[in-house]
Design a protein around this motif. Sequence first.
Motif, mmCIF file in Angstrom:
data_model
loop_
_atom_site.group_PDB
_atom_site.id
_atom_site.type_symbol
_atom_site.label_atom_id
_atom_site.label_comp_id
_atom_site.label_asym_id
_atom_site.label_seq_id
_atom_site.Cartn_x
_atom_site.Cartn_y
_atom_site.Cartn_z
ATOM 1 N N ARG A 204 -0.632 -0.268 -10.424
ATOM 2 C CA ARG A 204 -1.275 0.425 -9.312
ATOM 3 C C ARG A 204 -1.283 -0.454 -8.059
ATOM 4 N NH1 ARG A 204 -5.148 4.683 -10.647
ATOM 5 N NH2 ARG A 204 -4.035 5.898 -12.202
ATOM 6 N N ARG B 6 0.818 -2.925 -7.363
ATOM 7 C CA ARG B 6 2.206 -3.033 -6.891
ATOM 8 C C ARG B 6 2.622 -1.768 -6.128
ATOM 9 N NH1 ARG B 6 4.869 -7.402 -8.298
ATOM 10 N NH2 ARG B 6 4.281 -8.574 -10.142
ATOM 11 N N ASP B 7 2.238 -0.616 -6.632
ATOM 12 C CA ASP B 7 2.555 0.643 -5.950
ATOM 13 C C ASP B 7 1.936 0.669 -4.558
ATOM 14 O OD1 ASP B 7 3.916 1.434 -8.216
ATOM 15 O OD2 ASP B 7 2.359 2.838 -8.895
ATOM 16 N N MET B 8 0.714 0.200 -4.460
ATOM 17 C CA MET B 8 0.018 0.190 -3.177
ATOM 18 C C MET B 8 0.702 -0.759 -2.193
ATOM 19 S SD MET B 8 -4.002 0.247 -2.663
ATOM 20 C CE MET B 8 -3.948 1.446 -3.957
ATOM 21 N N ALA C 91 3.793 -1.692 -2.348
ATOM 22 C CA ALA C 91 5.126 -1.165 -2.048
ATOM 23 C C ALA C 91 5.066 -0.131 -0.921
ATOM 24 C CB ALA C 91 5.748 -0.548 -3.301
ATOM 25 N N LYS C 92 3.971 0.617 -0.855
ATOM 26 C CA LYS C 92 3.815 1.623 0.205
ATOM 27 C C LYS C 92 3.589 0.973 1.570
ATOM 28 C CE LYS C 92 1.927 5.172 -2.803
ATOM 29 N NZ LYS C 92 0.717 5.874 -3.200
ATOM 30 N N ASP C 93 2.928 -0.190 1.571
ATOM 31 C CA ASP C 93 2.635 -0.879 2.821
ATOM 32 C C ASP C 93 2.610 -2.373 2.533
ATOM 33 O OD1 ASP C 93 1.739 -1.907 5.220
ATOM 34 O OD2 ASP C 93 -0.017 -0.601 5.365
ATOM 35 N N ALA D 276 -5.460 -4.522 -1.855
ATOM 36 C CA ALA D 276 -4.848 -3.708 -2.915
ATOM 37 C C ALA D 276 -5.779 -3.621 -4.125
ATOM 38 C CB ALA D 276 -3.495 -4.285 -3.309
ATOM 39 N N THR E 194 -7.371 -0.198 -5.356
ATOM 40 C CA THR E 194 -7.097 0.188 -6.745
ATOM 41 C C THR E 194 -8.405 0.447 -7.476
ATOM 42 O OG1 THR E 194 -5.018 -1.043 -6.787
ATOM 43 C CG2 THR E 194 -6.036 -0.573 -8.917
ATOM 44 N N GLN F 276 -9.656 3.774 -6.485
ATOM 45 C CA GLN F 276 -8.924 4.853 -7.164
ATOM 46 C C GLN F 276 -9.456 5.056 -8.581
ATOM 47 O OE1 GLN F 276 -4.807 3.675 -7.025
ATOM 48 N NE2 GLN F 276 -4.436 4.693 -5.062
#
Length: 141
Positions: free
Chosen positions: A66, A68-70, A72-74, A82, A86, A89
């Motif tokens: 989660r 890493r995904d965040m 990756a978006k910014d 992050a 997370t 979320q």
Amino acid sequence: MPHCAKQETGATFPNKSIESHSSGGEQVSFDQRNRVKVRILNQEYILISPAAPDHLERLAKLVEQRMRDMIAKDARVSITRAAVLTAMQFADQALTSNSEQTRLANELAACRSENEVLKQELQQLRNAAQHRSNPRSKGRR
């Protein structure tokens, strides 16, 4: 909830005589807990929990993915930000799940109540049908 100690800071484990409540409410000493070393975004942590080691490892992988995904978006998102986002979320998912669980529990209670009423009605109908089909009851009418 697992207790975390960041490995590279040289943090030590909590005193083994300390007792802590587990999720089931019973007292569990730290001697009865699992200690698992995990890595999240190149940071090592030691998780201390009564949960199974493979479960703790899956949790760490989920948190890392989660985060890493965040990122990756910014790419400007810091690790701390992050982590907080997370956590938000996961907290949102937990609250939503709790609300849904409460709704479903209420719905189940209503269905069980309706089921009991229907069982009683069915029994009354069976009794009435049996009473009508009984030859002795026909003569009494």
